[in-house]
Write an enzyme that holds these catalytic residues in place. Sequence first.
Site, PDB file in Angstrom:
ATOM      1  N   ASP B  23      -7.750 -12.051  15.795  1.00 33.38           N
ATOM      2  CA  ASP B  23      -7.339 -11.741  14.421  1.00 33.38           C
ATOM      3  C   ASP B  23      -6.296 -12.742  13.958  1.00 33.38           C
ATOM      4  OD1 ASP B  23      -8.914  -9.526  14.388  1.00 33.38           O
ATOM      5  OD2 ASP B  23      -7.300  -8.064  14.196  1.00 33.38           O
ATOM      6  N   LYS B  80     -13.590  -8.776   7.661  1.00 37.97           N
ATOM      7  CA  LYS B  80     -13.917  -7.354   7.653  1.00 37.97           C
ATOM      8  C   LYS B  80     -14.212  -6.860   6.245  1.00 37.97           C
ATOM      9  CE  LYS B  80     -10.727  -6.210  11.450  1.00 37.97           C
ATOM     10  NZ  LYS B  80     -11.646  -5.885  12.545  1.00 37.97           N
ATOM     11  N   ARG B 164     -16.871   2.848  28.969  1.00 44.13           N
ATOM     12  CA  ARG B 164     -17.381   3.661  30.082  1.00 44.13           C
ATOM     13  C   ARG B 164     -18.450   4.639  29.603  1.00 44.13           C
ATOM     14  NH1 ARG B 164     -15.573   3.690  35.135  1.00 44.13           N
ATOM     15  NH2 ARG B 164     -13.573   2.705  35.619  1.00 44.13           N
ATOM     16  N   GLY B 213      -7.008  -2.494  21.150  1.00 42.30           N
ATOM     17  CA  GLY B 213      -5.958  -2.189  22.120  1.00 42.30           C
ATOM     18  C   GLY B 213      -5.763  -3.216  23.213  1.00 42.30           C
ATOM     19  N   GLY B 234      -6.847  -8.175  18.489  1.00 45.81           N
ATOM     20  CA  GLY B 234      -6.342  -8.062  17.133  1.00 45.81           C
ATOM     21  C   GLY B 234      -4.856  -8.313  17.104  1.00 45.81           C
ATOM     22  N   SER B 235      -4.109  -7.231  17.127  1.00 48.52           N
ATOM     23  CA  SER B 235      -2.661  -7.321  16.988  1.00 48.52           C
ATOM     24  C   SER B 235      -2.011  -7.937  18.223  1.00 48.52           C
ATOM     25  CB  SER B 235      -2.095  -5.924  16.759  1.00 48.52           C
ATOM     26  OG  SER B 235      -2.917  -5.220  15.852  1.00 48.52           O
TER      27      SER B 235
END
Lengths: 189, 291
Positions: B23, B80, B164, B213, B234-235
């Site tokens: 990002d 996005k 998973r 995450g 991302g972050s």
Amino acid sequence: MRTDIKIGVLAVQGAFIEHEHMLNELGVQCVEIRKKEDLDNIDGIILPGGESTVQGQLLIKLGIMEPLRKMIENGLPVLATCAGLILLAKHIDNDSVTHIATLPVTVKRNAYGRQLGSFNTTANIEHIGDYPMVFIRAPYVKEVEEGVEILATVDNNIVAVKYKNQLGLAFHPELTGDTSIHKYFIDMI
Amino acid sequence: MEKSQYELNKGLAQMLKGGVIMDVTTPEQAKIAEAAGACAVMALERIPADIRAAGGVSRMSDPKMIKGIQDAVSIPVMAKCRIGHFVEAQILEAIEIDYIDESEVLSPADDVYHIDKTQFKVPFVCGARDLGEALRRVNEGASMIRTKGEPGTGDIVQAVRHMRKMNSEIRKITSMSKDELFEEAKQLQVPYDLVKYVHENGRIPVVNFAAGGVATPADAALMMQLGAEGVFVGSGIFKSGDPAKRASAIVQAVTNYKDAALIAKLSEDLGEAMVGINANEIEIIMEERGK
């Protein structure tokens, strides 16, 4: 079937598994190259599609670049597709950074523009015949130096070349079901 | 969309495999990401952590800002649009974006329908929490899937859960007898042909990345070992102390995701990781958006 040879597939980033599937189909042993030790005892190498900027940096950071360049200069057969062709090219038209730089051609990166410019076509390849070509954000070869054989053109742009032990393609044979290019490469070994 | 175009779009995702999509919010960040080895960048005005902090409605980015990033780098540029907002998608196609992420990170524009992605020439990636969501998105024309995870938290737990779950559902279908597939298609609310594909191939028909995450090289390698074919960060990068170094470390960890000694070395001295919010303590649950 060639059981006597082992082909390395550069596996730092990109569509390397697709090449492995093609080699498996032809009954040829292959090994993923992720660090320089993996280069031991290979009889040929495939440089797959992906992002050339990423692959080029990883080749340096992982210490693969120098030994691989020497091996290619010393005659190791190499099949390079799309990003792989950019890695091999001695000159890159719209980029100041070159990578392995053993193939005496000038390539143009993203020569057909962005993803909306990607396309399929069928064209003749010298020694191989008609082949379904998949171009994805593809480069083409703008100029070749002496001794480079032009194997295929599409719309007057060079898309496949051969120079001694090096086979460079602007498109993706690994995304088709046609193994004739891989067969031709194996016969170069 | 013609079948050949869909194959080209799936093919572009295949070229991104084994890579990290980052990002970025400015051309400068895009250049840092490219130099650090990103295989593509996601252009957006605010990274998920800031979207989360700001609250309110979050929308597609300013096309001018996206164009600035397209001009700054040579790697593919993604952007996005809101779930169901097909006009935002049309705009992104008009500026020749390489991939559209119909993303739960933005506020959904439609709480029932996703975009009919078969009407576009440009490729789409969509988030999924389980196999049913993944195959429904593929049926709508997505040519790449990513786990949703919980964006902007720096907490990997949801991405792990989603990966998973998807893998265990794939294993279950692989071991089913052929006559059980019809009922499974009904349960998953997806066409029989897609379930049959999973049964025969042991995977979904498009590339599957991890997202949501990822903050450390270890997180990225974890997702790869769990079967992801690449990673979105991302972050995690531009919210950290030393973005260039962390980005490069994550790229190398994705390539050599099984080499613990190397990942140990890559994890040294990365500076501060993004602070992170425990996924159980947040108020906006983005993964619930778009099922």
